[in-house]
Motif scaffolding. Sequence first.
Motif, short mmCIF file in Angstrom:
data_model
loop_
_atom_site.label_atom_id
_atom_site.label_comp_id
_atom_site.label_asym_id
_atom_site.label_seq_id
_atom_site.Cartn_x
_atom_site.Cartn_y
_atom_site.Cartn_z
N SER A 157 1.02 -1.12 -0.02
CA SER A 157 0.00 0.05 -0.13
C SER A 157 0.96 1.36 0.08
N VAL A 172 -5.48 2.70 5.83
CA VAL A 172 -5.69 1.29 5.58
C VAL A 172 -5.54 0.42 6.96
N LEU A 185 -10.03 0.00 3.20
CA LEU A 185 -9.15 1.28 2.85
C LEU A 185 -10.39 2.33 2.99
N TYR A 304 -8.42 1.78 -3.87
CA TYR A 304 -8.01 2.96 -4.20
C TYR A 304 -8.92 4.22 -3.72
N ALA A 339 2.29 0.23 -5.96
CA ALA A 339 1.54 1.21 -5.03
C ALA A 339 2.48 2.51 -4.90
N ALA A 354 -4.59 7.46 -1.89
CA ALA A 354 -4.03 5.80 -1.25
C ALA A 354 -4.54 4.91 -2.27
N VAL A 356 -4.11 0.34 -2.40
CA VAL A 356 -3.67 -1.08 -1.82
C VAL A 356 -3.54 -2.09 -3.34
#
Length: 364
Positions: A157, A172, A185, A304, A339, A354, A356
């Motif tokens: 991540s 996360v 997430l 995401y 990532a 963000a 993952v």
Amino acid sequence: MRKSGGLALVRRIGRRVEALARRARRSPRVAFLALLLMSLVFTLGSLALPGFVPASLLVVPLLLGGLLLRFRQLVALSVLTLIFGVYVVVLRSPVLPRTGFVLVLALVAWIVLTSAKVRNRLGVPGTRGESMLMELRDTLTAQGELPTLPPGWRVESAIQSAGGSTFSGDFVVSTVHDDVLEVALVDVSGKGIDAGTRALLLSGAFGGLLGVVPEEEFLSSANRYLRRQDWDDDFATVVHVVIDLRTGEFDVRTAGHPPAIQFDAWSGRWQTRDADGPLLGLVESPEFEVNRGQLKQGDALFLYSDGMVETPRQDIGRGTDRLAGHAERLVAQGFKGAAQELVASAGGPGDDSAIVIIHRQAHA
């Protein structure tokens, strides 16, 4: 020999200064007496040796006091330092401009007191408030660490906060139990440090729910917790995925969050895993749909936040296609390090971002 002896003396002095600084942080009363003595020494030195000890050194105790003292002690130090400053300019009137020096000293004292008053609301003096924020940031980072997966699986991540802040509204949480991986997430409303405190609270709560409540009840339980916080119009979006690490079968549920996307290694295609669900915190008893699938060897699943795909000039659909295009170039390297690379290349600079990536490797 003399050189080594001089270095040893400097080191001993440095260690003593560090010890005094640590003691001053632990005892504001000791710090107050030390700074008051410093102001007195500077005052006497400025009167006795005006050519070597400038009166402007009286600013130094005020600045140090803003870092070490409690608010009331800082007020007392500021008043006494101003008195010392007035005393100096009265006796050295031909050398110092009276009004200008006193006004500058008073201005510095006002700035220091204003900053200390804000920190005083926390009930912690000096730099301890900043230290607490750093510890909270480290706690949020630690809670977002991903678990170690069995051979044949890799998960990674990356989170990028808006404006370069170390706090983010995206976080996360994850856990592994009975060969089942759960990852959530979460995107808290707001961005940067404004959302960071709420993200810290929710990360602890949501992390505690994973693996404890049944998988299908995670979002409902998270919604009930968020409703109890009574945060007015604040909300959170979540994508929650549960993967059986033995078979690769997975369930995806979302709460107002962009859908997950799956890479099919056999066909080379990207598939959106939609699962409708309302935002967390706005509805009393929401219902969340589930999207089921399977990760075969070589497949990957991407979770995401909207900062990765949404911009003022394009909708989420086009942003998702753009993200898949960026990720397509990383297939050859098995998505290793993807990532961080995707957050840097596709993440929006004006919003928290963000991602993952859960990859079932072709060769265990």
